[in-house]
Design a protein around this motif. Structure first.
Motif, PDB file in Angstrom:
ATOM      1  N   ALA A  84       1.122  -1.404   0.200  1.00 54.21           N
ATOM      2  CA  ALA A  84      -0.018   0.001  -0.487  1.00 54.21           C
ATOM      3  C   ALA A  84       0.724   1.317   0.138  1.00 54.21           C
ATOM      4  O   ALA A  84       1.733   1.304   1.111  1.00 54.21           O
ATOM      5  CB  ALA A  84      -1.153  -0.104   1.028  1.00 54.21           C
ATOM      6  N   LYS A  85       0.672   1.971  -1.324  1.00 57.09           N
ATOM      7  CA  LYS A  85       1.387   2.439  -0.966  1.00 57.09           C
ATOM      8  C   LYS A  85       0.417   4.435  -0.670  1.00 57.09           C
ATOM      9  O   LYS A  85      -0.065   4.445  -1.493  1.00 57.09           O
ATOM     10  CB  LYS A  85       2.059   3.405  -2.150  1.00 57.09           C
ATOM     11  CG  LYS A  85       3.214   2.861  -2.653  1.00 57.09           C
ATOM     12  CD  LYS A  85       3.963   2.234  -3.994  1.00 57.09           C
ATOM     13  CE  LYS A  85       5.237   1.427  -4.119  1.00 57.09           C
ATOM     14  NZ  LYS A  85       5.264   0.848  -4.741  1.00 57.09           N
ATOM     15  N   PHE A  86       0.667   5.222   0.232  1.00 55.98           N
ATOM     16  CA  PHE A  86       0.229   6.692   0.349  1.00 55.98           C
ATOM     17  C   PHE A  86      -1.135   6.276   0.788  1.00 55.98           C
ATOM     18  O   PHE A  86      -2.351   6.394   0.333  1.00 55.98           O
ATOM     19  CB  PHE A  86       0.211   7.254  -0.809  1.00 55.98           C
ATOM     20  CG  PHE A  86       1.419   7.595  -0.967  1.00 55.98           C
ATOM     21  CD1 PHE A  86       1.363   9.410   0.155  1.00 55.98           C
ATOM     22  CD2 PHE A  86       1.922   7.708  -2.215  1.00 55.98           C
ATOM     23  CE1 PHE A  86       3.322   9.236  -0.633  1.00 55.98           C
ATOM     24  CE2 PHE A  86       3.511   8.249  -2.692  1.00 55.98           C
ATOM     25  CZ  PHE A  86       4.210   8.873  -1.256  1.00 55.98           C
ATOM     26  N   PRO A  87      -1.295   4.847   1.965  1.00 56.43           N
ATOM     27  CA  PRO A  87      -2.550   4.509   1.817  1.00 56.43           C
ATOM     28  C   PRO A  87      -3.583   5.677   2.619  1.00 56.43           C
ATOM     29  O   PRO A  87      -2.881   6.422   3.885  1.00 56.43           O
ATOM     30  CB  PRO A  87      -2.322   3.191   2.991  1.00 56.43           C
ATOM     31  CG  PRO A  87      -0.819   3.976   4.096  1.00 56.43           C
ATOM     32  CD  PRO A  87      -0.509   4.078   2.280  1.00 56.43           C
ATOM     33  N   THR A  88      -4.807   4.971   2.735  1.00 51.43           N
ATOM     34  CA  THR A  88      -5.539   6.401   3.704  1.00 51.43           C
ATOM     35  C   THR A  88      -6.808   6.059   4.955  1.00 51.43           C
ATOM     36  O   THR A  88      -6.874   4.506   4.259  1.00 51.43           O
ATOM     37  CB  THR A  88      -7.081   6.940   2.628  1.00 51.43           C
ATOM     38  OG1 THR A  88      -6.109   7.833   1.702  1.00 51.43           O
ATOM     39  CG2 THR A  88      -7.294   8.215   3.402  1.00 51.43           C
ATOM     40  N   LEU A  89      -6.394   6.220   6.292  1.00 56.30           N
ATOM     41  CA  LEU A  89      -7.308   5.244   7.297  1.00 56.30           C
ATOM     42  C   LEU A  89      -8.329   6.422   7.889  1.00 56.30           C
ATOM     43  O   LEU A  89      -8.344   7.600   7.763  1.00 56.30           O
ATOM     44  CB  LEU A  89      -6.080   4.863   8.646  1.00 56.30           C
ATOM     45  CG  LEU A  89      -5.149   4.195   8.363  1.00 56.30           C
ATOM     46  CD1 LEU A  89      -4.195   4.837   9.432  1.00 56.30           C
ATOM     47  CD2 LEU A  89      -5.167   3.242   7.098  1.00 56.30           C
ATOM     48  N   LEU A  90      -9.199   5.787   7.687  1.00 57.50           N
ATOM     49  CA  LEU A  90     -10.662   6.337   8.018  1.00 57.50           C
ATOM     50  C   LEU A  90     -11.198   6.423   9.403  1.00 57.50           C
ATOM     51  O   LEU A  90     -11.180   4.679   9.613  1.00 57.50           O
ATOM     52  CB  LEU A  90     -12.276   6.131   6.918  1.00 57.50           C
ATOM     53  CG  LEU A  90     -12.160   6.591   6.086  1.00 57.50           C
ATOM     54  CD1 LEU A  90     -12.677   6.124   5.243  1.00 57.50           C
ATOM     55  CD2 LEU A  90     -12.087   7.980   5.379  1.00 57.50           C
ATOM     56  N   VAL A  91     -10.994   6.414  10.149  1.00 55.78           N
ATOM     57  CA  VAL A  91     -10.839   6.440  11.880  1.00 55.78           C
ATOM     58  C   VAL A  91     -12.172   7.308  12.305  1.00 55.78           C
ATOM     59  O   VAL A  91     -12.180   8.665  12.276  1.00 55.78           O
ATOM     60  CB  VAL A  91      -9.471   7.330  11.914  1.00 55.78           C
ATOM     61  CG1 VAL A  91      -8.987   7.052  13.833  1.00 55.78           C
ATOM     62  CG2 VAL A  91      -7.778   6.890  11.874  1.00 55.78           C
ATOM     63  N   ASP A  92     -12.844   6.639  13.000  1.00 60.37           N
ATOM     64  CA  ASP A  92     -13.958   6.850  14.173  1.00 60.37           C
ATOM     65  C   ASP A  92     -13.854   8.286  14.964  1.00 60.37           C
ATOM     66  O   ASP A  92     -12.562   7.879  15.518  1.00 60.37           O
ATOM     67  CB  ASP A  92     -14.316   6.010  14.765  1.00 60.37           C
ATOM     68  CG  ASP A  92     -16.315   6.737  15.842  1.00 60.37           C
ATOM     69  OD1 ASP A  92     -16.096   7.484  15.783  1.00 60.37           O
ATOM     70  OD2 ASP A  92     -16.721   5.558  15.808  1.00 60.37           O
ATOM     71  N   LYS A 100     -11.986   2.122   7.553  1.00 60.21           N
ATOM     72  CA  LYS A 100     -11.743   1.970   6.873  1.00 60.21           C
ATOM     73  C   LYS A 100     -10.139   2.252   6.227  1.00 60.21           C
ATOM     74  O   LYS A 100     -10.150   3.535   6.903  1.00 60.21           O
ATOM     75  CB  LYS A 100     -12.906   2.477   5.825  1.00 60.21           C
ATOM     76  CG  LYS A 100     -12.576   2.193   4.083  1.00 60.21           C
ATOM     77  CD  LYS A 100     -14.126   2.877   3.386  1.00 60.21           C
ATOM     78  CE  LYS A 100     -15.286   2.577   3.796  1.00 60.21           C
ATOM     79  NZ  LYS A 100     -16.383   3.603   2.995  1.00 60.21           N
ATOM     80  N   VAL A 101      -9.927   1.133   5.833  1.00 59.68           N
ATOM     81  CA  VAL A 101      -8.572   1.516   3.969  1.00 59.68           C
ATOM     82  C   VAL A 101      -8.885   1.440   3.324  1.00 59.68           C
ATOM     83  O   VAL A 101      -9.342   0.607   2.670  1.00 59.68           O
ATOM     84  CB  VAL A 101      -7.495   0.884   5.185  1.00 59.68           C
ATOM     85  CG1 VAL A 101      -6.646   0.761   4.381  1.00 59.68           C
ATOM     86  CG2 VAL A 101      -7.540   0.104   6.916  1.00 59.68           C
ATOM     87  N   VAL A 102      -8.757   2.474   2.794  1.00 61.95           N
ATOM     88  CA  VAL A 102      -8.644   2.700   0.938  1.00 61.95           C
ATOM     89  C   VAL A 102      -7.361   3.003   0.642  1.00 61.95           C
ATOM     90  O   VAL A 102      -6.300   3.877   1.153  1.00 61.95           O
ATOM     91  CB  VAL A 102      -9.395   4.566   0.631  1.00 61.95           C
ATOM     92  CG1 VAL A 102      -9.516   4.365  -1.115  1.00 61.95           C
ATOM     93  CG2 VAL A 102     -10.211   3.538   1.867  1.00 61.95           C
ATOM     94  N   TYR A 103      -6.484   2.145  -0.198  1.00 66.17           N
ATOM     95  CA  TYR A 103      -5.206   2.154  -1.189  1.00 66.17           C
ATOM     96  C   TYR A 103      -5.272   1.775  -2.505  1.00 66.17           C
ATOM     97  O   TYR A 103      -6.635   1.499  -2.918  1.00 66.17           O
ATOM     98  CB  TYR A 103      -3.983   1.160   0.221  1.00 66.17           C
ATOM     99  CG  TYR A 103      -4.221   0.230   0.047  1.00 66.17           C
ATOM    100  CD1 TYR A 103      -3.484  -0.481  -1.091  1.00 66.17           C
ATOM    101  CD2 TYR A 103      -5.358  -0.960   0.830  1.00 66.17           C
ATOM    102  CE1 TYR A 103      -3.119  -1.595  -1.352  1.00 66.17           C
ATOM    103  CE2 TYR A 103      -5.091  -1.948   0.651  1.00 66.17           C
ATOM    104  CZ  TYR A 103      -4.454  -2.687  -0.701  1.00 66.17           C
ATOM    105  OH  TYR A 103      -4.112  -3.890  -0.562  1.00 66.17           O
TER     106      TYR A 103
END
Length: 103
Positions: A84-92, A100-103
């Motif tokens: 995963a390069k530059f993942p985005t973590l969606l945190v409560d 959620k994890v987006v990559y």
């Protein structure tokens, strides 16, 4: 009178279109994942994350994983997360858990 009407409308509609977010997006250059299958809990360590307020973020239920715009299984994510390069973590916002994890 015209200005007063416009002002009243702006004040009224300001509250009608307010959006409250339930999560925070955190961007990192990479992540490290620790998962304990017996308890279905884990930790995600974001690397080089300027917005992150913690060294790691927990999850107590498997988060939703999005890779290249498609949802993948958590088992696939555990085998592939280091790519995963530059993942985005969606945190409560309330409890700082991963949603959620987006990559």
């Amino acid at each position: 009178m015209k200005y007063l009407t416009v002002l009243v409308c702006l004040l009224f509609f300001k509250n009608c279109y307010a959006v409250k977010t339930l999560d925070i997006a955190l961007e990192a250059t990479s992540i490290k994942v620790e998962y304990i299958a017996s308890s279905n809990r884990g930790l995600i360590y974001p690397k080089n994350c300027e917005q992150c307020s913690q060294a790691y973020y927990e999850f107590s239920q498997t988060p939703i994983i999005i890779k290249a715009g498609k949802e993948i299984s958590f088992a696939s994510f555990l085998k592939d997360y280091w790519n995963a390069k530059f993942p985005t973590l969606l945190v409560d916002k309330k409890n700082n858990t991963i949603l959620k994890v987006v990559y």
